[in-house]
Design an enzyme around this catalytic site. Sequence first.
Site, mmCIF file in Angstrom:
data_model
loop_
_atom_site.group_PDB
_atom_site.id
_atom_site.type_symbol
_atom_site.label_atom_id
_atom_site.label_comp_id
_atom_site.label_asym_id
_atom_site.label_seq_id
_atom_site.Cartn_x
_atom_site.Cartn_y
_atom_site.Cartn_z
ATOM 1 N N HIS A 62 0.813 -1.221 0.000
ATOM 2 C CA HIS A 62 0.000 0.000 0.000
ATOM 3 C C HIS A 62 0.843 1.266 0.000
ATOM 4 O O HIS A 62 0.474 2.258 -0.620
ATOM 5 C CB HIS A 62 -1.017 -0.047 1.163
ATOM 6 C CG HIS A 62 -2.016 -1.139 0.971
ATOM 7 N ND1 HIS A 62 -2.145 -2.212 1.826
ATOM 8 C CD2 HIS A 62 -2.903 -1.364 -0.042
ATOM 9 C CE1 HIS A 62 -3.072 -3.030 1.359
ATOM 10 N NE2 HIS A 62 -3.542 -2.547 0.234
ATOM 11 N N ASP A 137 -18.401 -3.070 -11.732
ATOM 12 C CA ASP A 137 -17.214 -3.494 -12.470
ATOM 13 C C ASP A 137 -16.417 -2.238 -12.875
ATOM 14 O O ASP A 137 -16.978 -1.338 -13.529
ATOM 15 C CB ASP A 137 -17.678 -4.274 -13.705
ATOM 16 C CG ASP A 137 -16.518 -4.849 -14.506
ATOM 17 O OD1 ASP A 137 -15.366 -4.381 -14.329
ATOM 18 O OD2 ASP A 137 -16.763 -5.752 -15.317
ATOM 19 N N ASP A 155 -5.976 -1.566 -8.170
ATOM 20 C CA ASP A 155 -5.546 -2.475 -7.091
ATOM 21 C C ASP A 155 -6.435 -3.705 -7.204
ATOM 22 O O ASP A 155 -7.368 -3.910 -6.431
ATOM 23 C CB ASP A 155 -5.736 -1.752 -5.753
ATOM 24 C CG ASP A 155 -5.295 -2.589 -4.566
ATOM 25 O OD1 ASP A 155 -4.866 -3.736 -4.769
ATOM 26 O OD2 ASP A 155 -5.423 -2.094 -3.436
ATOM 27 N N SER A 156 -6.126 -4.505 -8.218
ATOM 28 C CA SER A 156 -7.062 -5.562 -8.614
ATOM 29 C C SER A 156 -6.508 -6.941 -8.279
ATOM 30 O O SER A 156 -5.367 -7.087 -7.868
ATOM 31 C CB SER A 156 -7.269 -5.486 -10.129
ATOM 32 O OG SER A 156 -6.056 -5.797 -10.772
ATOM 33 N N THR A 157 -7.351 -7.929 -8.500
ATOM 34 C CA THR A 157 -6.895 -9.313 -8.495
ATOM 35 C C THR A 157 -6.121 -9.564 -9.798
ATOM 36 O O THR A 157 -5.960 -8.664 -10.615
ATOM 37 C CB THR A 157 -8.104 -10.254 -8.394
ATOM 38 O OG1 THR A 157 -9.127 -9.777 -9.283
ATOM 39 C CG2 THR A 157 -8.683 -10.273 -6.997
HETATM 40 N N1 SAM Z 1 -3.497 -6.263 -3.092
HETATM 41 C C1 SAM Z 1 -4.146 -7.305 -3.795
HETATM 42 C C2 SAM Z 1 -3.319 -8.071 -4.762
HETATM 43 O O1 SAM Z 1 -2.598 -7.485 -5.582
HETATM 44 O O2 SAM Z 1 -3.390 -9.289 -4.703
HETATM 45 C C3 SAM Z 1 -5.431 -6.837 -4.378
HETATM 46 C C4 SAM Z 1 -6.377 -6.705 -3.265
HETATM 47 S S1 SAM Z 1 -8.004 -6.217 -3.539
HETATM 48 C C5 SAM Z 1 -8.772 -7.275 -2.361
HETATM 49 C C6 SAM Z 1 -8.497 -6.797 -5.126
HETATM 50 C C7 SAM Z 1 -9.971 -6.539 -5.377
HETATM 51 O O3 SAM Z 1 -10.207 -6.309 -6.760
HETATM 52 C C8 SAM Z 1 -10.890 -7.675 -4.963
HETATM 53 O O4 SAM Z 1 -11.625 -7.322 -3.830
HETATM 54 C C9 SAM Z 1 -11.787 -7.893 -6.187
HETATM 55 O O5 SAM Z 1 -13.140 -8.128 -5.857
HETATM 56 C C10 SAM Z 1 -11.589 -6.590 -6.940
HETATM 57 N N2 SAM Z 1 -11.885 -6.672 -8.376
HETATM 58 C C11 SAM Z 1 -11.547 -7.675 -9.215
HETATM 59 N N3 SAM Z 1 -12.009 -7.408 -10.451
HETATM 60 C C12 SAM Z 1 -12.644 -6.210 -10.388
HETATM 61 C C13 SAM Z 1 -13.333 -5.414 -11.346
HETATM 62 N N4 SAM Z 1 -13.464 -5.805 -12.625
HETATM 63 N N5 SAM Z 1 -13.851 -4.225 -10.936
HETATM 64 C C14 SAM Z 1 -13.725 -3.818 -9.644
HETATM 65 N N6 SAM Z 1 -13.107 -4.558 -8.684
HETATM 66 C C15 SAM Z 1 -12.569 -5.729 -9.066
#
Ligand code: SAM
Length: 285
Positions: A62, A137, A155-157
């Site tokens: 972070h 989304d 900061d996505s998956t």
């Molecule tokens: N720090 C983490 C990593 O790099 O592994 C990421 C953490 S954060 C919890 C990632 C978030 O992205 C998840 O909660 C997930 O639901 C969200 N996410 C995934 N795809 C998304 C999308 N298309 N739009 C918005 N959020 C999304």
Amino acid sequence: MELWYTEQHTDSVRFSIKVKRHLLSEQSDFQRIDVFESDEFGKFLTLDGLMMVTEKDEFIYHDMIVHVPMASNPGIRNVLVIGAGDGGTVRELTRYDSVAHIDMVEIDKKVVDVCIAYLPQLSCRLGDKRVHIHYEDGLKFVRQKQNAYDLIIVDSTDPFGPGEGLFTKEFYGSCVGALSNDGILVNQHESPYYPAYARNMKRAHRRIREFFPVCRVYQAHIPTYPSGHWLFGFASKSIDPLCLDADKWNALGLKTGYYNTDLHKAAFALPNYVTEMLENADDES
Ligand code: SAM
């Protein structure tokens, strides 16, 4: 009996953490959500069996996803955060009085609810009055925005499942439109080390540089991510992160565990094998 959380980093490499308690396991509309407690890393969150955050090393991720762009342009006022449901990115952003408005777009409300209940260290600033949470989304949200943000943080998956769309050309093109003239896009950029991650990293870099005149990559050591060597992308229409006014950021007096202005510049100095991968990013799909 011992309980261990094990994540498969490659077909022949596994990473394990001894678990004290398995606190939660739930299936949302988008993914499986688990929270564990451990001696070494404190509580940690996984999605679909992949590590997202641990209490012990989340400060590294972070610090680096927030303070690098914030120090690069002290004029940032309007921020879009995509994903980031744990709240750690928002927590760091709210430390800046200069930030006026934060839109956080998270596809999965359940992740936010779980992090509020189990991970207050991360989610503690989600109630800040400048923070507006949208359960949508990110790909669709950003399409509708024009010249609205000084900074977008992705900061996505990883680039499969719900996060897939956040690594597409369409998404990066929409980000260009949504950013102001000196806007910055920062994203988690996967790892260069294991081939499957490196392929995703190169593809993201190739796509982003089609849209942004400034396109750099910086690194951090994140012990619980595959290989521990993690990258972030920094793209901008005009701002070069290496032209840093260090005195200005230091004058803010923000206490950080990982980031400092010397490390800011050093983080952009990449190992030769990573530089080569980025230079040859066109070679593979
Ligand atoms: N720090 C983490 C990593 O790099 O592994 C990421 C953490 S954060 C919890 C990632 C978030 O992205 C998840 O909660 C997930 O639901 C969200 N996410 C995934 N795809 C998304 C999308 N298309 N739009 C918005 N959020 C999304």
